[in-house]
Design a protein around this motif. Structure first.
Motif, PDB file in Angstrom:
ATOM      1  N   GLN A 126     105.073   8.267  12.508  1.00  0.00           N
ATOM      2  CA  GLN A 126     103.767   7.196  12.198  1.00  0.00           C
ATOM      3  C   GLN A 126     104.318   5.743  12.186  1.00  0.00           C
ATOM      4  O   GLN A 126     103.297   5.086  12.819  1.00  0.00           O
ATOM      5  CB  GLN A 126     104.969   6.698  10.374  1.00  0.00           C
ATOM      6  N   GLY A 161     105.075   4.871  15.540  1.00  0.00           N
ATOM      7  CA  GLY A 161     104.161   5.765  17.050  1.00  0.00           C
ATOM      8  C   GLY A 161     102.739   5.584  17.210  1.00  0.00           C
ATOM      9  O   GLY A 161     102.179   5.072  17.886  1.00  0.00           O
ATOM     10  N   ILE A 162     102.317   6.156  16.483  1.00  0.00           N
ATOM     11  CA  ILE A 162     101.005   6.428  16.202  1.00  0.00           C
ATOM     12  C   ILE A 162     100.208   6.243  15.083  1.00  0.00           C
ATOM     13  O   ILE A 162      99.019   5.303  14.728  1.00  0.00           O
ATOM     14  CB  ILE A 162     100.595   8.028  16.246  1.00  0.00           C
ATOM     15  N   ASN A 193     100.933   3.694  12.516  1.00  0.00           N
ATOM     16  CA  ASN A 193     100.875   2.160  11.996  1.00  0.00           C
ATOM     17  C   ASN A 193      99.602   1.995  12.803  1.00  0.00           C
ATOM     18  O   ASN A 193      99.348   0.602  13.357  1.00  0.00           O
ATOM     19  CB  ASN A 193     102.522   1.830  12.326  1.00  0.00           C
ATOM     20  N   ARG A 194      99.859   2.337  13.629  1.00  0.00           N
ATOM     21  CA  ARG A 194      98.643   1.349  14.573  1.00  0.00           C
ATOM     22  C   ARG A 194      97.030   1.905  14.516  1.00  0.00           C
ATOM     23  O   ARG A 194      96.618   0.991  14.424  1.00  0.00           O
ATOM     24  CB  ARG A 194      98.441   2.114  16.118  1.00  0.00           C
ATOM     25  N   VAL A 195      96.677   3.199  13.760  1.00  0.00           N
ATOM     26  CA  VAL A 195      94.997   3.365  13.014  1.00  0.00           C
ATOM     27  C   VAL A 195      95.607   2.815  11.185  1.00  0.00           C
ATOM     28  O   VAL A 195      94.141   2.501  10.909  1.00  0.00           O
ATOM     29  CB  VAL A 195      95.366   4.468  13.656  1.00  0.00           C
ATOM     30  N   GLY A 201      96.032   0.438  10.326  1.00  0.00           N
ATOM     31  CA  GLY A 201      95.389  -1.521   9.492  1.00  0.00           C
ATOM     32  C   GLY A 201      93.683  -1.489  10.160  1.00  0.00           C
ATOM     33  O   GLY A 201      93.700  -2.704   9.609  1.00  0.00           O
ATOM     34  N   ASP A 202      93.349  -0.830  10.233  1.00  0.00           N
ATOM     35  CA  ASP A 202      91.800  -0.151  10.430  1.00  0.00           C
ATOM     36  C   ASP A 202      91.239  -0.409   8.487  1.00  0.00           C
ATOM     37  O   ASP A 202      91.850   0.193   8.106  1.00  0.00           O
ATOM     38  CB  ASP A 202      91.155   0.519  11.293  1.00  0.00           C
ATOM     39  N   ARG A 204      90.593   7.160   9.847  1.00  0.00           N
ATOM     40  CA  ARG A 204      90.997   7.711  10.870  1.00  0.00           C
ATOM     41  C   ARG A 204      92.426   7.887  11.270  1.00  0.00           C
ATOM     42  O   ARG A 204      93.013   9.258  11.200  1.00  0.00           O
ATOM     43  CB  ARG A 204      90.950   6.085  11.842  1.00  0.00           C
ATOM     44  N   LYS A 240     105.683  -2.238   7.978  1.00  0.00           N
ATOM     45  CA  LYS A 240     105.595  -0.847   8.340  1.00  0.00           C
ATOM     46  C   LYS A 240     106.855   0.187   9.131  1.00  0.00           C
ATOM     47  O   LYS A 240     106.657   0.847   9.598  1.00  0.00           O
ATOM     48  CB  LYS A 240     105.286  -1.395   9.985  1.00  0.00           C
TER      49      LYS A 240
END
Length: 285
Positions: free
Chosen positions: A78, A80-81, A83-85, A87-88, A93, A184
């Protein structure tokens, strides 16, 4: 036969509820369906298998040791990966990422262990007599484990500062961020707790489940049905929904053998969606 079916249904429902707890927790906070739930369940089973066969540990002790391993796995995924997607503005995604994780885990296990079924020997194998019926000990332990995990999750969510933060983020992540909550970090904690639920489920189910890389996939669809049936994000709903599905499936098999019992489960699912779309324990929007 009816008494045996009822007892078997309760035990099966406990197993279903155990698998569904992590799914409903992740959806309730992150608002995504974790398509990797079944693959993570399989991963936890194989972790127990390795600890019990290679290290010679008691399977239930191995299940306890699997908990921090899966928590770290869920947290790292969660943080590392995901949380980065998340926000879109696109909701596809995160779903595709969890689907990709599922495929990665399954194929990784297939490469490491092959497709030949494996088994975990339980020191508590055998049956006991309960209300005039035979009850499999490992399944009874798994059912009781579901109740304990559900109670602990409810206690954490209602009585601890972490639970307060999780509920705040689930209700309104923007508002929670404005009052100082690290959203996050809570997302990562929640996915980690969801992975802990899977670790407990895998550890308790390993003694009576044939281990193959796709073993957990059979539970993914039913877990989603249970989560929607009980109410999205509701811990008590997941427990009650699991018990209902287990009872419908086992008792229904007496009258509709073969795949007929699953047909009854999905008929019940559609009726609940039609009559109470928010689920049995869900709040109206």
């Amino acid at each position: 036969m009816v008494n045996q079916a009822l007892i078997s249904g309760v035990l099966l429902g406990g197993v279903y509820a155990l698998v569904s707890l992590g799914l409903t927790l992740i959806f309730g906070v992150l608002h995504i369906v974790n398509f990797a739930q079944g693959a993570m369940l399989t991963l936890s089973m194989y972790t127990v298998f390795m600890l019990s066969t290679q290290a010679g540990l008691n399977p239930y002790l191995a299940a306890v040791l699997t908990i921090p391993i899966m928590f770290a796995f869920g947290w790292a995924f969660q943080a590392g990966i995901m949380n980065r997607v998340m926000g879109d503005t696109s909701h596809e995604r995160p779903l595709l990422v969890t689907l990709g994780l599922s495929l990665l885990i399954i194929n990784g296990l297939l490469m490491a262990f092959g497709g030949r079924p494996a088994a975990v020997e339980s020191p508590l194998a055998g049956s006991i007599s309960l209300f005039g019926t035979l009850v499999d000990r490992p399944r009874l332990i798994a059912c009781l484990g579901a109740l304990v995990v559900g109670a602990l999750l409810t206690l954490v969510l209602r009585k601890t500062p972490l639970g307060l933060a999780i509920r705040a983020v689930a209700a309104n992540d923007t508002g929670a961020a404005l009052v100082g909550v690290n959203v996050k970090r809570i997302y990562a904690m929640t996915f980690g707790l969801g992975a802990v639920c899977v670790a407990v489920a895998g550890g308790l189910m390993a003694p009576f489940t044939s281990l193959i890389p796709t073993a957990g996939e059979q539970f993914t669809t039913l877990a989603f049905v249970i989560v929607v049936l009980g109410g999205l994000g509701s811990i008590p709903g997941a427990l009650v929904g699991g018990l209902i599905v287990g009872l419908v499936q086992t008792v229904g098999s007496l009258y509709l053998p073969g795949g007929g019992s699953l047909l009854l489960v999905f008929v019940l699912f559609l009726l609940v969606l039609f009559l109470r779309p928010q689920g049995l324990f869900g709040a109206k929007q």
